[in-house]
Structures are given as C-alpha cells and as structure tokens.
Design an enzyme around this catalytic site. Structure first.
Site, short mmCIF file in Angstrom:
data_model
loop_
_atom_site.label_atom_id
_atom_site.label_comp_id
_atom_site.label_asym_id
_atom_site.label_seq_id
_atom_site.Cartn_x
_atom_site.Cartn_y
_atom_site.Cartn_z
N ASN A 72 0.83 -1.20 0.05
CA ASN A 72 -0.16 -0.04 -0.03
C ASN A 72 0.73 1.33 0.11
OD1 ASN A 72 -2.65 -0.89 -0.21
ND2 ASN A 72 -2.78 -1.02 2.16
N HIS A 77 -2.93 2.30 -2.62
CA HIS A 77 -4.14 1.45 -2.02
C HIS A 77 -4.86 0.67 -3.27
CE1 HIS A 77 -3.91 2.51 2.00
NE2 HIS A 77 -3.82 3.89 1.59
N ASP A 107 -5.72 -7.34 5.93
CA ASP A 107 -5.34 -8.50 4.97
C ASP A 107 -5.05 -9.89 5.68
OD1 ASP A 107 -3.40 -7.93 7.06
OD2 ASP A 107 -1.53 -8.06 5.78
#
Length: 183
Positions: A72, A77, A107
């Site tokens: 990220n 993103h 995640d």
C-alpha cells in the site's frame, strides 16, 4: 370486490414484500466483504461453527499477507486492493465446493474446508498465494503466512480453539521469513 378495492388492499402487501426483499438483500450484502466478495467475519463464523461441528475431518485456516502495508505504501491503495481481491480469489478457488473463505479484515483471511482431501493441499495453497500479482503493468511480489488446525487436533471441536491453534501456527509460519527464503 371491485378492482379499486383489490388494488388498495394489494398495494400495502406489495410494498411490504418489496421492503422485505430489500432488507434480505442488505443482510446478505452485510455478510459479504464489498471488496473481495468473500464472507465477512460474522457471516463466516456462523457457518464455520456449523461445519466444524458437523465434519470430523474439517480443516480451519488463518492467512495473513506478509508485508502488506509496504505494498500500500509503495504502490498505493489500488494496488493493495488488487492484492486483496486476487488473494481472495485464490483462496476461494482452493476451497472449492468443500469449504468457505472469509476476509476477516485488513489483510487477514480465514477458511474452513470440510474435507481437505478435496483440495490441492496446503503446499499448493501457499504456492498460489505467493504468485505475483499484476497491477497497472507492475508485478507485485506477495507472500502469505498460513496457519491451520485440523478438527481432530482439538479435544473439543470449538471454532475459537481451532482459530487459536491456527493463529499460533500462522505466527510460527511468519517467523520462518517466507520472503527471505530462510524456510
């Protein structure tokens, strides 16, 4: 009864039926992660509890993407979302018809399979989750730590105990430095 009276009586019933349908759709949507399409924690936990109690050969998994924050931070993103959706698809494919997968949040993923013999095996899952993800013509290296617990390893088949055992196994897997190939 004339048509006006019939219509006047039927309209509220039709309105309630439409409203009920909308509520059911919202409830179903709330049990699915909007990004990945996998079950959410709440939806998965209910089904996983049932499957664990019913299937003596069940396998519970916890999966955590390694160094996801770096993806990220480095690639944005949208790239992170691509990794999450790809991971979700790979996990769901691995489970097939014999299990269900969930995105617990961030995640972190979970799955339960009722008969692990109908999957490609844990080695194949780890290999699939370690395949690079392509996003905007960039190849993103990914890896995941996978922990698992077989139902028969539990004195009492409770999902909380299975998740605790899978969590401990996942962190042991994470400690092997999958990205550094020290395993």
């Amino acid at each position: 009864m004339d048509t006006q009276t019939l219509a006047a009586a039927g309209l509220p019933a039709l309105g309630w039926a439409l409203h009920g349908g909308l509520l059911l759709r919202r409830l179903a949507t709330a049990r699915r992660d909007p990004l990945t399409g996998l079950h959410t924690r709440a939806g998965w936990t209910t089904r996983a509890n049932h499957l664990l109690a019913k299937h003596t050969g069940a396998l519970v998994l916890l999966i955590d993407l390694d160094d996801f924050k770096a993806i990220n931070d480095t690639h944005g993103h949208a790239a992170g979302d691509a990794v999450l959706t790809t991971t979700a698809g790979r996990l769901a494919d691995w489970c097939g018809r014999h299990g269900i997968a969930a995105r617990l949040g961030g995640d972190e993923f979970a799955a339960i399979v009722t008969d692990p013999a109908h999957t490609a095996g844990l080695f194949a899952l780890r290999a699939a989750l370690a395949e690079p993800v392509t996003h905007n013509r960039r190849t993103l290296r990914v890896s995941a730590s996978v922990g698992h617990c077989h139902r028969d390893q539990l004195p009492v088949p409770l999902l909380t105990d299975a998740l605790s055992a899978a969590d401990a196994a996942m962190y042991a897997d994470k400690g092997h430095g999958r990205r550094n190939n020290t395993r």
